[in-house]
Design an enzyme around this catalytic site. Structure first.
Site, PDB file in Angstrom:
ATOM      1  N   ASN A 100       0.845  -1.205   0.000  1.00  0.00           N
ATOM      2  CA  ASN A 100       0.000   0.000   0.000  1.00  0.00           C
ATOM      3  C   ASN A 100       0.873   1.245   0.000  1.00  0.00           C
ATOM      4  OD1 ASN A 100      -1.103  -2.258   1.845  1.00  0.00           O
ATOM      5  ND2 ASN A 100      -2.906  -1.289   0.947  1.00  0.00           N
ATOM      6  N   HIS A 185      -7.000  -9.091   4.051  1.00  0.00           N
ATOM      7  CA  HIS A 185      -7.449  -8.228   5.154  1.00  0.00           C
ATOM      8  C   HIS A 185      -8.929  -8.557   5.341  1.00  0.00           C
ATOM      9  CE1 HIS A 185      -8.266  -4.575   7.484  1.00  0.00           C
ATOM     10  NE2 HIS A 185      -9.258  -4.319   6.659  1.00  0.00           N
ATOM     11  N   HIS A 237      -4.262 -10.254  10.533  1.00  0.00           N
ATOM     12  CA  HIS A 237      -4.748  -9.611  11.767  1.00  0.00           C
ATOM     13  C   HIS A 237      -6.192  -9.934  12.173  1.00  0.00           C
ATOM     14  CE1 HIS A 237      -4.727  -5.720   9.060  1.00  0.00           C
ATOM     15  NE2 HIS A 237      -5.729  -6.490   8.713  1.00  0.00           N
ATOM     16  N   ASP A 310       2.178  -5.541  12.463  1.00  0.00           N
ATOM     17  CA  ASP A 310       1.191  -4.684  11.798  1.00  0.00           C
ATOM     18  C   ASP A 310       1.611  -3.221  11.936  1.00  0.00           C
ATOM     19  OD1 ASP A 310      -0.967  -4.404  10.200  1.00  0.00           O
ATOM     20  OD2 ASP A 310      -2.456  -5.079  11.660  1.00  0.00           O
ATOM     21  N   PHE A 328      -5.843   5.268  10.194  1.00  0.00           N
ATOM     22  CA  PHE A 328      -5.731   4.040  10.961  1.00  0.00           C
ATOM     23  C   PHE A 328      -4.257   3.680  11.129  1.00  0.00           C
ATOM     24  CE2 PHE A 328      -9.956   3.587   9.013  1.00  0.00           C
ATOM     25  CZ  PHE A 328     -10.707   3.097  10.075  1.00  0.00           C
ATOM     26  N   GLY A 329      -3.929   2.996  12.210  1.00  0.00           N
ATOM     27  CA  GLY A 329      -2.591   2.413  12.298  1.00  0.00           C
ATOM     28  C   GLY A 329      -1.844   2.668  13.582  1.00  0.00           C
TER      29      GLY A 329
END
Lengths: 430, 325
Positions: A100, A185, A237, A310, A328-329
């Site tokens: 990504n 995902h 995940h 992750d 996000f993250g």
């Protein structure tokens, strides 16, 4: 003459063989020459550099199957250099980069770029996934065969799901030709438009929720597609109790599937979102305490095969905004080992199981000849003190981004030396 | 004239909060303090000379990232009646659209030495984020689907002045609970004050686990309104009526719109409330909305100014007592 290093007074840990013994390990050049309980009983030869580990653990270096390295395109958040430094500091000797990026890693040139940058940086081993679909758009397949030849270790649309069932069916089917894994995902995007776990907390905060069903629906669909196609699937995940349960049942039925989780899903819950803490905004979202326990159970009983950091770096501008607008993250390279050891210290899983999830299992899933102590294998090693008390301090982290909800958390256990191909790439004082 | 609530050194302050961001977290005593003070301001607002000088020299900014004529006007009037200088900033005329972040906006305003920042924002939690970056008091004038605390307080004042109490009343909130910050503030406030709260809506308009906020959930007006003392209607936005959350306006009004027929099961003198602006013929029948014996919708507007004056008073009390020293 080949450089030789003897690691003495080590607690040798090899989850692949179950070895847990006091002993030594000899590195010759970039390879493990020998190791074992009685290795240096007769003394270390004179021309060998000696590293006395004083009883600290010596294990295969961690293999992190889920890292966002920021390159190309988001170098203000992370670079292959900073991610490699963070990896080394976390005991990670090999990491796999997500596609990504900007541009997306969906062609051979992209893979070659990552490989070249990794060679220039030359700290830890950097592998790369390629996208399943061109431009991550979810419709047309990438050149899976050519990309596999060029070194793509597996195929994934990374932080987003391959949503279209027909595309997923074809990806699983086609990748079989090259014996390549599709990593999904697991989130049905139409049910996952929210920003945190659906439930009481989201309702109180007035935030739109993502139901746990969004995860299990995608997992169930993909398991059916695996049965249909005979393709190889890895579910990334896993965050929900339902997800773990469905995978457990599928494995019992003999379906070939693997999965991983990330420390956030066994160390935090939706409660950690608190009063709109954007550092706790992660995809999939933090779930309930019941889900958290199910993840721990899944790790303990082997349903969950691996733990990945992750690692998703985000800069301040992406996080210092209202919760719904925040990216996000969570960064994870430097907290992967201590948070996993936390489970061991709490008596939830054994040390050997914890290490297996971080080393030989992810390596095995990806088909990488890493993650074990073996004569002739690459000397990718981590030395760690499992009992050292410290406090997680994000400011001391080497990652370029600091988006960690674990800042300030007391931790037990830390990597003190990281060795890649026989070369010490990180060393921490006492 | 209102007596300023001066704070004795030894006593804890009557309203020990720097900001008003949410009803959740307030105590019954604190809410009562606001409502008592607001009662005084109602009297002031009914005098020919409505202007006091409690906030003379103070600067208040209404920072609105969402259009809202009535809430902004209400806050503006409240501040002006207390003698403050008021600036209205709306998103269309600010630099937010040019890419300036919320934090930059906050820091810029902070440098101008404000006393109170009144914020409305389409994102839940935005006022909380601003409050962490500025030195002045922040009042949440509605954030996303989170809370609209002054609306909750003015609704409580409206009920208290009509019925005399909140404790023990059955209050039914009807309509788009999912998207409503007004519903959340009211649910919290009414629970804190000891009322029984019901919600009535189709499940598509209810957030998950809403019962955990202490409400009885109904999907039919008949059971939801039975013996209710108070009926609060919520606005249903038109873009949500075209098949996304409910199939059509016609169907919605048929099952969930308030008319005399559905109201029959409520207590004979049950009060009708609406935070406005109303969609006549969607969630409420015009006849009901305009029934002067039942509808307290215009009371709500009047009392809104008084409640906001009380909030400005309490949130500036600390600064004013420091300045007086």
């Amino acid at each position: 003459m080949t450089r030789r290093t003897a690691y003495v007074n080590a607690r040798l840990l090899d989850p692949a063989s179950g070895l847990d013994a006091r002993g030594g390990l000899l590195v010759e050049g970039s390879k493990i020459a020998d190791f074992g309980p009685g290795l240096f009983n007769g003394g270390v030869p004179p021309d060998v550099e000696v590293v006395d580990l004083n009883g600290q653990c010596l294990a295969p270096g961690l293999v992190d199957m889920r890292v966002s390295v920021g390159e190309p395109g988001e170098e203000h958040k992370e670079t292959i250099l900073t991610a490699s430094k963070a990896a080394a500091a976390g005991g990670v000797t090999a990491m796999v980069a997500l596609p990504n990026t900007e541009p997306v890693i969906d062609d051979v040139a992209g893979l070659e770029f990552i490989a070249r940058r990794a060679r220039e940086v030359k700290l830890v081993k950097v592998f790369a996934y390629a996208a399943v679909t061109q431009g991550l758009k979810g419709s047309e397949l990438t050149e899976i065969g050519l990309l596999a030849e060029a070194g793509a270790v597996a195929f994934t649309d990374g932080i987003q799901a391959v949503a279209d069932p027909l595309t997923m069916r074809r990806a699983l089917s086609y990748a079989k030709t090259f014996d390549r894994l599709i990593i999904q995902h697991p989130e049905e995007p139409r049910l996952a438009s929210g920003v945190m776990n659906a439930g009481e907390i989201a309702t109180r905060l007035g935030l739109s929720g993502i139901t746990a069903a969004a995860e299990v629906i995608m997992i169930e669909r993909d398991l059916r597609l695996v049965e249909l196609t005979g393709g190889r699937l890895h579910i990334a995940h896993v965050s929900t109790a339902m997800g773990v349960d469905v995978i457990r049942q599928a494995k019992k039925r003999g379906i070939k599937v693997t999965c991983d989780t990330a420390p956030a899903y066994f160390a935090l819950t939706e409660m950690d979102v608190g009063d709109y803490r954007t550092f706790a905004k992660v995809s999939p979202p933090l779930r309930t305490e019941m889900d958290r326990r199910a993840i721990v159970q899944g790790l303990a009983d082997g349903t969950i095969d691996a733990i990945a950091s992750d690692h998703i770096p985000q800069d301040q501008d992406s996080k210092r905004v209202p919760f719904a607008q925040a990216a996000f993250g969570i960064i994870g390279l430097e907290t992967l080992l201590p948070l996993t050891l936390e489970l061991m210290h709490k008596g939830e899983i054994s040390l050997m199981r914890a290490l297996a999830c971080l080393t030989c299992q992810p390596a095995g899933i990806l088909g990488l000849p890493l993650g074990r102590l073996a004569k002739g294998a690459a000397a990718d090693l981590v030395v760690f003190d499992p009992d050292r008390l410290w406090k997680i301090d994000v400011d001391a982290f080497l990652s370029k981004s600091k988006n960690s909800p674990f800042d300030g958390r007391p931790a037990t256990g830390i990597a003190t030396r990281t060795v890649v191909d026989g070369r010490t790439v990180f060393w921490r004082g006492m | 004239m209102t007596a300023t609530p001066h704070i004795a050194e030894a006593q804890p302050p009557a309203f020990p909060h720097r900001h008003l961001l949410a009803i959740e977290g307030l105590s019954a005593a604190e809410i009562t303090r606001v409502l008592d003070l607001a009662d005084n301001y109602v009297e002031q607002n009914r005098q020919p000379n409505k202007k006091g000088d409690l906030l003379r020299g103070r600067t208040i900014v209404n920072l609105f990232f969402e259009n809202s004529t009535r809430t902004r006007t209400s806050f503006e009037l409240a501040a002006k009646r207390m003698g403050a200088d008021v600036i209205n900033m709306s998103v269309a005329s600010s630099s937010v659209k040019k890419g300036e972040t919320l934090i930059d906006t906050a820091m810029t305003l902070n440098a101008m030495h404000l006393d109170v920042l009144v914020v409305r924002h389409p994102e839940s939690g935005a006022p909380k984020l601003l409050s962490e970056k500025v030195n002045c008091a922040v009042i949440n004038a509605g954030d996303g689907q989170h809370e609209h605390p002054t609306q909750g307080l003015l609704d409580a004042l409206t009920i208290r002045r009509r019925v005399g109490r909140l404790q023990g009343l059955t209050v039914t909130i009807c309509g788009d609970i999912l998207h409503s910050r007004v519903a959340r503030s009211n649910i919290h406030l009414l629970n804190i004050m000891g009322a029984h709260v019901r919600v009535v809506a189709p499940p598509t308009l209810l957030p998950s686990a809403i019962e955990r906020l202490g409400v009885e959930v109904h999907h039919s007006m008949k059971t939801g309104l039975a013996d209710a003392d108070i009926v609060m209607m919520l606005r249903l936005q038109s873009e949500r009526m075209q098949g996304q959350y409910v199939p059509s306006i016609r169907e919605y009004f048929h099952f969930f719109g308030l008319d005399y027929e559905k109201l029959k099961v409520a207590k004979p003198h049950a009060l009708i409330m609406h935070p406005g602006p109303m969609n006549r013929g969607v969630e409420i029948d015009s006849e009901v909305a305009d029934d002067i014996n039942r509808s307290v919708i215009l009371d709500q507007v009047e009392l809104g100014v008084a409640v906001r004056m009380a909030c400005l008073d309490l949130l500036t009390a600390q600064r004013r007592s420091e300045a007086a020293r």
